[in-house]
Design an enzyme around this catalytic site. Structure first.
Site, mmCIF file in Angstrom:
data_model
loop_
_atom_site.group_PDB
_atom_site.id
_atom_site.type_symbol
_atom_site.label_atom_id
_atom_site.label_comp_id
_atom_site.label_asym_id
_atom_site.label_seq_id
_atom_site.Cartn_x
_atom_site.Cartn_y
_atom_site.Cartn_z
ATOM 1 N N ASN A 141 0.886 -1.176 0.000
ATOM 2 C CA ASN A 141 0.000 0.000 0.000
ATOM 3 C C ASN A 141 0.918 1.218 0.000
ATOM 4 O O ASN A 141 1.463 1.597 1.033
ATOM 5 C CB ASN A 141 -0.895 -0.025 1.243
ATOM 6 C CG ASN A 141 -1.746 1.231 1.350
ATOM 7 O OD1 ASN A 141 -1.792 2.038 0.427
ATOM 8 N ND2 ASN A 141 -2.409 1.394 2.482
ATOM 9 N N HIS A 199 -9.453 1.233 4.907
ATOM 10 C CA HIS A 199 -8.175 1.466 5.595
ATOM 11 C C HIS A 199 -8.405 2.465 6.725
ATOM 12 O O HIS A 199 -9.221 3.379 6.594
ATOM 13 C CB HIS A 199 -7.138 1.997 4.603
ATOM 14 C CG HIS A 199 -5.751 2.013 5.184
ATOM 15 N ND1 HIS A 199 -5.325 3.018 6.024
ATOM 16 C CD2 HIS A 199 -4.737 1.137 5.085
ATOM 17 C CE1 HIS A 199 -4.081 2.753 6.404
ATOM 18 N NE2 HIS A 199 -3.705 1.615 5.859
ATOM 19 N N GLU A 240 -6.814 4.937 7.647
ATOM 20 C CA GLU A 240 -6.637 6.346 7.254
ATOM 21 C C GLU A 240 -7.898 6.873 6.563
ATOM 22 O O GLU A 240 -8.253 8.045 6.718
ATOM 23 C CB GLU A 240 -5.388 6.496 6.369
ATOM 24 C CG GLU A 240 -4.121 6.384 7.211
ATOM 25 C CD GLU A 240 -2.933 5.783 6.502
ATOM 26 O OE1 GLU A 240 -2.873 5.805 5.258
ATOM 27 O OE2 GLU A 240 -2.039 5.254 7.199
ATOM 28 N N GLU A 279 -5.319 -4.676 10.656
ATOM 29 C CA GLU A 279 -4.345 -3.599 10.824
ATOM 30 C C GLU A 279 -4.675 -2.807 12.087
ATOM 31 O O GLU A 279 -5.460 -1.850 12.031
ATOM 32 C CB GLU A 279 -4.389 -2.649 9.616
ATOM 33 C CG GLU A 279 -3.936 -3.268 8.317
ATOM 34 C CD GLU A 279 -3.225 -2.242 7.427
ATOM 35 O OE1 GLU A 279 -2.150 -2.566 6.913
ATOM 36 O OE2 GLU A 279 -3.730 -1.119 7.257
ATOM 37 N N GLY A 309 2.489 2.501 10.922
ATOM 38 C CA GLY A 309 3.449 3.591 10.809
ATOM 39 C C GLY A 309 4.125 3.960 12.116
ATOM 40 O O GLY A 309 4.729 5.025 12.223
ATOM 41 N N SER A 345 3.553 -1.923 10.544
ATOM 42 C CA SER A 345 4.997 -1.948 10.838
ATOM 43 C C SER A 345 5.648 -3.296 10.518
ATOM 44 O O SER A 345 6.522 -3.755 11.265
ATOM 45 C CB SER A 345 5.257 -1.532 12.289
ATOM 46 O OG SER A 345 4.805 -0.206 12.508
HETATM 47 P P1 13P Z 1 3.095 0.556 7.839
HETATM 48 O O1 13P Z 1 3.603 -0.715 7.219
HETATM 49 O O2 13P Z 1 3.842 1.777 7.370
HETATM 50 O O3 13P Z 1 2.967 0.464 9.322
HETATM 51 O O4 13P Z 1 1.604 0.797 7.270
HETATM 52 C C1 13P Z 1 0.699 -0.236 7.356
HETATM 53 C C2 13P Z 1 -0.451 0.116 6.499
HETATM 54 O O5 13P Z 1 -1.183 1.043 6.790
HETATM 55 C C3 13P Z 1 -0.665 -0.669 5.275
HETATM 56 O O6 13P Z 1 -1.944 -0.454 4.769
#
Ligand code: 13P
Length: 262
Positions: free
Chosen positions: A11, A101, A103, A172, A178, A214
């Protein structure tokens, strides 16, 4: 019984400019030792405008990967400034769409009800919905993880039921995205059992369940060995071809080794 190959999904979020597409695919393809074998499935979700150019680079380099979108509209067509339909991403060569997601949920106010409509739209366009669920830190600390994940899944899949051919779920947890703080293998195994239980209720037990948050080449092997996930959804580490390929290698059930190759 594992019905599918492990799946590794990149992603990219709003990263990697057009000029970086060719370099990315070239780097992934260049090292035959680290290039994922046929036993791993690789999907990449670039920003909308790069679906088609990325697909062109993938075929130019003979790299084995599919492309997909990070979001789409729940509507087929209309006066919806700035929206992109599932049909439109399909026309650009997408085979999957990431939906729900965190976000999208937290920054753009997406609800389970909207995500359910998007799952329907994606299924009707013959694309695979990759649906993200996960609890925030407060819910985890209050012991509500199973409850939150179950509710999200039921509310996203319930109204969309029977509208999709194939489905992928990604667990997730928000506190792992992140942050550099991945969920432990034990947590991944535990939450996957919760997700699998809901999927069974929906008759979707053959769906793949990924973990995201992560994931790095360093922790991927441990997470893979614990057996809780059928693959990974990767943010930050998917922007770096060597890290991305390192994660694929960690998931490979038959890592290329001089002994096995002879
Ligand atoms: P990271 O791998 O940067 O933690 O992000 C995970 C993510 O949101 C994938 O959709």
């Amino acid at each position: 019984v594992k019905l599918h190959r492990p799946l590794v999904v990149a992603n990219w979020k709003m990263n990697i400019p057009e000029g970086g597409l060719s370099d990315f695919v070239a780097s992934c393809s260049s090292n035959s030792e680290s290039r994922p074998g046929k036993d791993i499935e690789v999907w990449i979700a670039p920003p909308f405008p790069y679906l088609s150019p990325l697909r062109a680079e993938i075929s130019a380099f003979g790299f084995d990967a599919e492309v997909g979108a990070q979001n789409c509209s729940d509507q087929k067509t209309g006066a919806l400034t700035g929206e992109v339909s599932a049909e439109m991403v399909s026309d650009q060569g997408a085979v999957f769409v990431i939906l729900g997601h965190s976000e999208r949920r937290t920054l753009f106010g997406e609800t389970d009800a909207l995500i359910a409509r998007k799952i329907t739209a994606v299924g009707m366009a013959q694309l695979v919905p990759l649906v993200c669920v996960g609890e925030d830190l407060e819910s985890r600390e209050r012991g509500l993880t199973a409850q939150v994940v179950t509710r999200q899944l039921r509310e996203c899949l319930g109204p969309a039921r029977d509208r999709f051919g194939s489905l992928v779920i990604a667990y997730e947890p928000l506190w792992a995205i992140g942050t550099g703080r991945n969920a432990s293998a034990a947590v991944v195994v535990e939450v996957n059992q919760v997700i699998r239980k809901v999927l069974r209720d929906f008759g979707e037990e053959s769906s793949r369940v990924l973990y995201g948050g992560s994931v790095t080449p360093e922790n991927a092997a441990d997470l893979a060995r614990a057996g809780g996930a059928d693959g990974f959804l990767i943010g930050g580490a998917s922007l770096d071809p060597s890290k991305f390929m390192g994660i694929c290698a960690a998931l490979s059930p038959h890592p290329a080794s001089p002994v096995e190759k002879s």
